[in-house]
Design a protein around this motif. Sequence first.
Motif, mmCIF file in Angstrom:
data_model
loop_
_atom_site.group_PDB
_atom_site.id
_atom_site.type_symbol
_atom_site.label_atom_id
_atom_site.label_comp_id
_atom_site.label_asym_id
_atom_site.label_seq_id
_atom_site.Cartn_x
_atom_site.Cartn_y
_atom_site.Cartn_z
ATOM 1 N N ASP A 68 0.834 -1.200 -0.010
ATOM 2 C CA ASP A 68 0.058 0.092 0.007
ATOM 3 C C ASP A 68 0.898 1.165 0.118
ATOM 4 O O ASP A 68 0.611 2.232 -0.887
ATOM 5 C CB ASP A 68 -0.997 -0.049 1.241
ATOM 6 C CG ASP A 68 -2.231 -1.151 1.087
ATOM 7 O OD1 ASP A 68 -2.208 -1.460 0.068
ATOM 8 O OD2 ASP A 68 -2.694 -1.022 2.100
ATOM 9 N N ALA A 69 1.797 0.941 0.823
ATOM 10 C CA ALA A 69 2.739 2.415 1.007
ATOM 11 C C ALA A 69 3.558 2.713 -0.367
ATOM 12 O O ALA A 69 3.530 3.965 -0.775
ATOM 13 C CB ALA A 69 3.906 2.099 2.216
ATOM 14 N N GLU A 70 4.054 1.797 -0.850
ATOM 15 C CA GLU A 70 4.724 1.886 -2.031
ATOM 16 C C GLU A 70 3.686 2.301 -3.106
ATOM 17 O O GLU A 70 4.173 3.351 -3.892
ATOM 18 C CB GLU A 70 5.231 0.304 -2.579
ATOM 19 C CG GLU A 70 6.144 0.324 -3.716
ATOM 20 C CD GLU A 70 7.688 1.346 -3.548
ATOM 21 O OE1 GLU A 70 7.902 1.437 -2.342
ATOM 22 O OE2 GLU A 70 7.982 1.877 -4.520
ATOM 23 N N PHE A 71 2.504 1.521 -3.129
ATOM 24 C CA PHE A 71 1.513 2.033 -4.465
ATOM 25 C C PHE A 71 1.252 3.470 -4.282
ATOM 26 O O PHE A 71 1.253 4.199 -5.105
ATOM 27 C CB PHE A 71 0.286 0.896 -4.242
ATOM 28 C CG PHE A 71 -0.606 1.173 -5.382
ATOM 29 C CD1 PHE A 71 -0.197 0.383 -6.644
ATOM 30 C CD2 PHE A 71 -1.754 1.986 -5.518
ATOM 31 C CE1 PHE A 71 -1.164 0.538 -7.791
ATOM 32 C CE2 PHE A 71 -2.604 2.083 -6.437
ATOM 33 C CZ PHE A 71 -2.468 1.444 -7.590
ATOM 34 N N ASP A 72 0.819 3.827 -3.046
ATOM 35 C CA ASP A 72 0.372 5.205 -2.691
ATOM 36 C C ASP A 72 1.429 6.213 -2.904
ATOM 37 O O ASP A 72 0.976 7.635 -3.249
ATOM 38 C CB ASP A 72 -0.167 5.406 -1.139
ATOM 39 C CG ASP A 72 -1.387 4.419 -1.255
ATOM 40 O OD1 ASP A 72 -1.953 4.203 -2.016
ATOM 41 O OD2 ASP A 72 -1.785 4.248 0.121
ATOM 42 N N SER A 73 2.582 6.027 -2.834
ATOM 43 C CA SER A 73 3.670 6.808 -2.744
ATOM 44 C C SER A 73 4.124 6.932 -4.312
ATOM 45 O O SER A 73 5.162 7.881 -4.382
ATOM 46 C CB SER A 73 4.954 6.454 -1.924
ATOM 47 O OG SER A 73 4.621 5.932 -0.789
ATOM 48 N N GLY A 74 3.723 6.398 -5.306
ATOM 49 C CA GLY A 74 4.332 6.310 -6.505
ATOM 50 C C GLY A 74 3.460 6.500 -7.803
ATOM 51 O O GLY A 74 2.251 6.711 -7.521
ATOM 52 N N TYR B 130 2.167 4.534 7.468
ATOM 53 C CA TYR B 130 1.594 3.204 7.284
ATOM 54 C C TYR B 130 2.149 2.316 8.337
ATOM 55 O O TYR B 130 3.407 2.224 8.567
ATOM 56 C CB TYR B 130 2.108 2.779 5.948
ATOM 57 C CG TYR B 130 1.571 3.377 4.790
ATOM 58 C CD1 TYR B 130 2.295 4.371 4.195
ATOM 59 C CD2 TYR B 130 0.444 2.910 4.035
ATOM 60 C CE1 TYR B 130 1.582 5.327 3.184
ATOM 61 C CE2 TYR B 130 -0.044 3.541 3.061
ATOM 62 C CZ TYR B 130 0.401 4.683 2.359
ATOM 63 O OH TYR B 130 0.103 5.279 1.549
ATOM 64 N N LYS B 184 5.989 2.677 6.841
ATOM 65 C CA LYS B 184 6.575 3.914 6.172
ATOM 66 C C LYS B 184 5.864 5.224 6.796
ATOM 67 O O LYS B 184 4.603 5.245 6.986
ATOM 68 C CB LYS B 184 6.228 3.933 4.569
ATOM 69 C CG LYS B 184 6.724 4.666 3.471
ATOM 70 C CD LYS B 184 6.634 4.141 2.337
ATOM 71 C CE LYS B 184 7.426 5.154 1.328
ATOM 72 N NZ LYS B 184 7.637 4.699 -0.027
ATOM 73 N N SER B 194 2.796 12.194 -5.447
ATOM 74 C CA SER B 194 2.579 10.795 -5.911
ATOM 75 C C SER B 194 1.411 10.782 -6.733
ATOM 76 O O SER B 194 0.575 11.813 -6.545
ATOM 77 C CB SER B 194 2.524 9.656 -5.200
ATOM 78 O OG SER B 194 1.472 9.824 -4.190
ATOM 79 N N LYS B 196 -1.358 9.366 -6.243
ATOM 80 C CA LYS B 196 -2.566 9.193 -5.388
ATOM 81 C C LYS B 196 -2.838 10.591 -4.709
ATOM 82 O O LYS B 196 -3.919 11.104 -4.613
ATOM 83 C CB LYS B 196 -2.559 8.241 -4.363
ATOM 84 C CG LYS B 196 -3.645 7.204 -4.642
ATOM 85 C CD LYS B 196 -3.613 6.198 -3.497
ATOM 86 C CE LYS B 196 -4.907 5.377 -3.719
ATOM 87 N NZ LYS B 196 -4.730 3.980 -3.182
#
Lengths: 640, 209
Positions: A68-74, B130, B184, B194, B196
């Motif tokens: 989730d963290a990776e997806f939301d940050s990129g 997170y 994170k 980003s 989002k």
Amino acid sequence: MTLFKQMALAISLIIVLLLATVMGINYQSAKKDMIQSLYETTVNNISTLTTKLAEASSDSAILVSTIDAEFDSGYYKMIDFKSNDGKSDYMQIDNKPVKDVPLWFVNFTAIDLPPVSADVSSGWDMIGVVSVASDTGVVYRALYKMFIKLSYLFVVFLGIALLILYALLHFILKPLYRVQSQAEAILRNEFIIQEKVPFTTEFKDVVKGMNAMVTKVEEIFRKGNEAAQRNKELLYNDPTTKLFNRRYLMLKLPDLIKLENKANGGTIMFIALSGAEVLNQALGRRKADDMFLEIANGFNEITQKFNDKVLARVNGTEFTLMLPDCESDEASDIARRINRRFDKLIKEHNLNPEDITISIGLYKYKPAVSIPDLLTRADNALSHAKADDMDNTYLYEEKDDEHALGKEQWREIIEESISNNYFSLKFWPTFNAKTKQINHKVMTFTIDGGTDKKYFYGDFIAPAINLGLVSKMYIVALKDLITERHEELDGSTCSIRLSNEFIKDAKAYNELSSLFEKYAKTLKFKLSFEVSDSFAIHNTLAVKEYVNLFLRYGIGFGINSFTGESSDFTYLKQLTPTFLKADCAFLLDQSQDSMGALQVVTDSLGIEIIATFVKNEEELNKLFAMHINSVQGPVTDSIS
Amino acid sequence: MNFLKVMYLILLLLFIFPSQSFGELITDKLIVDANAKYKMFAKNRFEAIRKELLNGLKDKTDIEKLEAVNDWYNFMQYKSDQQVYGMSDYWATLYEFVGKGMGDCEDYTIAKYYTLKELGIDPNRMKFTYVVYKSRSGQNISHMVLAYLKVPRPKSKEDILILGNINQRVLPASRRPDIVKVVKMINGDTGAQSKKWKQLDFDMKRKKL
């Protein structure tokens, strides 16, 4: 399509193709680079992600948080983790449509970037496989922005390129425009020499050739004109007085009697000199001839104001002055002035006024008079004058018909016809007798306002001239011709004989102009106008204005009643008519030389000769022998 | 000197102020629109935010603001994105969250963040975090909380306050043993933009209800 347009179109297409190709290549290459760059970023990201996932693999909650963290940050389209044991599968996906880019562009660009997959392992344990698909929206947006910029650039470049092209072609083709003007002038039978020789070799040769051609044709015209002048003098002029001879008078009389004028006819004067032998004895042949010349000059001066006159020396001692449009009062005044002038001459030459006298017979005729009656009555008048010892002048005047309509009655009829358009148009064909094709149709009109109101053109034209209603009448008839449907004219040419009075009227010019402006483009037939030769000679500038108007609207122009009155055909060069109508009798009377000279003139100007009043096959065959094929008159009935 | 001060203020208004804010957080128009879309209760909620939080907390300390905002939003009902929006993961705007009156942990975090930011809390001190949360039943759950740094460079867990929606009190990280792992921490709209965040920022600016 003009050469300029063709060249501009061809070069524009090349420019468009070139620009489109360059921009297309640019776009494709940018697209390829962007996809490659995105792919490389994805590979880098997946490498880092596999390490993080390996660390988080102990707990599925940590795994999910990490993803989730990776997806939301990129900028990802999808991160999909599939564990080998199937217990920790997790996927983040974004299926939203690409933002800020129209759908057609997305479909057109169609970026195909398959997901990149990598194994996730911790030590010797193979935990699973992660697949990453980067967000291609970034590429779509970048490409779309580039596409818009390229499109703007394309339009700007194209605009600039076309402007430069326009200026360049305009400059290069400038000499060609001059060549075109010269060619158009040649087609209009105008002789223009191009002084400025172009720089471009090909154009230079063309200009030189055209200049040479124009010079030759002009030379042909000049020679023809001179020859026609010489022949005319031999055929129709009295060598001593330079007045016309009997032959010319007889040819011209039918036209002169019918001439449209306000006097409803005119005056013919027979002048006879008695005592010619005494004159010759007293002065000698040469001086007697000089005196005859002085008498002739006197006639010319006294009758100066009459345009359509014919002054002829019909034999050694007799003169005829044919003065259409001359009222009896005016004629009597002329006779008095001739007498005075003659008396003065007698005195100047110290002659005895009782030995040498003149007698003047005047006949005021009506247009309906026949030639034999005209001559007989004028001769009778002269006999009376000779017989009268007290007065050497005798006027015989045709009285007005008792039943003839008065001026006010005519006004009523004509004005009513103008306001209600009682004019009925008639069309008479002119044939090319060789091909049996109609050359054009001549329009005339009558008044048809019911049973009691039927009048021929010849009946009402003189009153109309008198009342100043000719132009109005013509405009109504012309409007009818132009705006109403006349099926018999479809696809053919209609020629209208313009009255002299019409051309003299400045208002009529403006009305005709606005008629053409409104309707000339919608006509289903070709229009043509005719003016009389005599009028064209004496009013060349006024007629030229009309010719220019006709040219502007693609309307034809011709000359009728040609009798070779002028000894110089330069007016034909100025007016450039397309046809010249002459009485069959006049044409057949021409010697081979004079006809040849006339034809050189007309051929050099591209004028067609049309014979009018052709009565029978015999005349037709004679005209054929003279290479005159277009005819008008009673013979057309047998042709059609 | 006065002239220079005026110029400075104008520059501040022109350049700095608009970049820090996107206009008034709760406007009259928004309340009217919320009433039209979500009816009376939603309207009341937005009016309460304006009155109780944005106006009522103006002169309070940062900690008081944190606690009041945390408490206010934690009264909202928890519902997963799947239940509310029909998709597995969706970041709702403050307006959607308050309008619907429900959302998941990310929606609580977002609403708290924007409200506190409006109240003048330094956005760089607020982190979207997170974490993995251990429930009372011992189950680990992927979770998001808003972490507030009491000092710009925290030296211990004491310096970080956690605003969550499961444990509803504002507590330092040291007193949150239920958070077993921090995966994170990221900045809000002041951090790296980003995909989002870009979308959320865009939707917040247009006050998407």
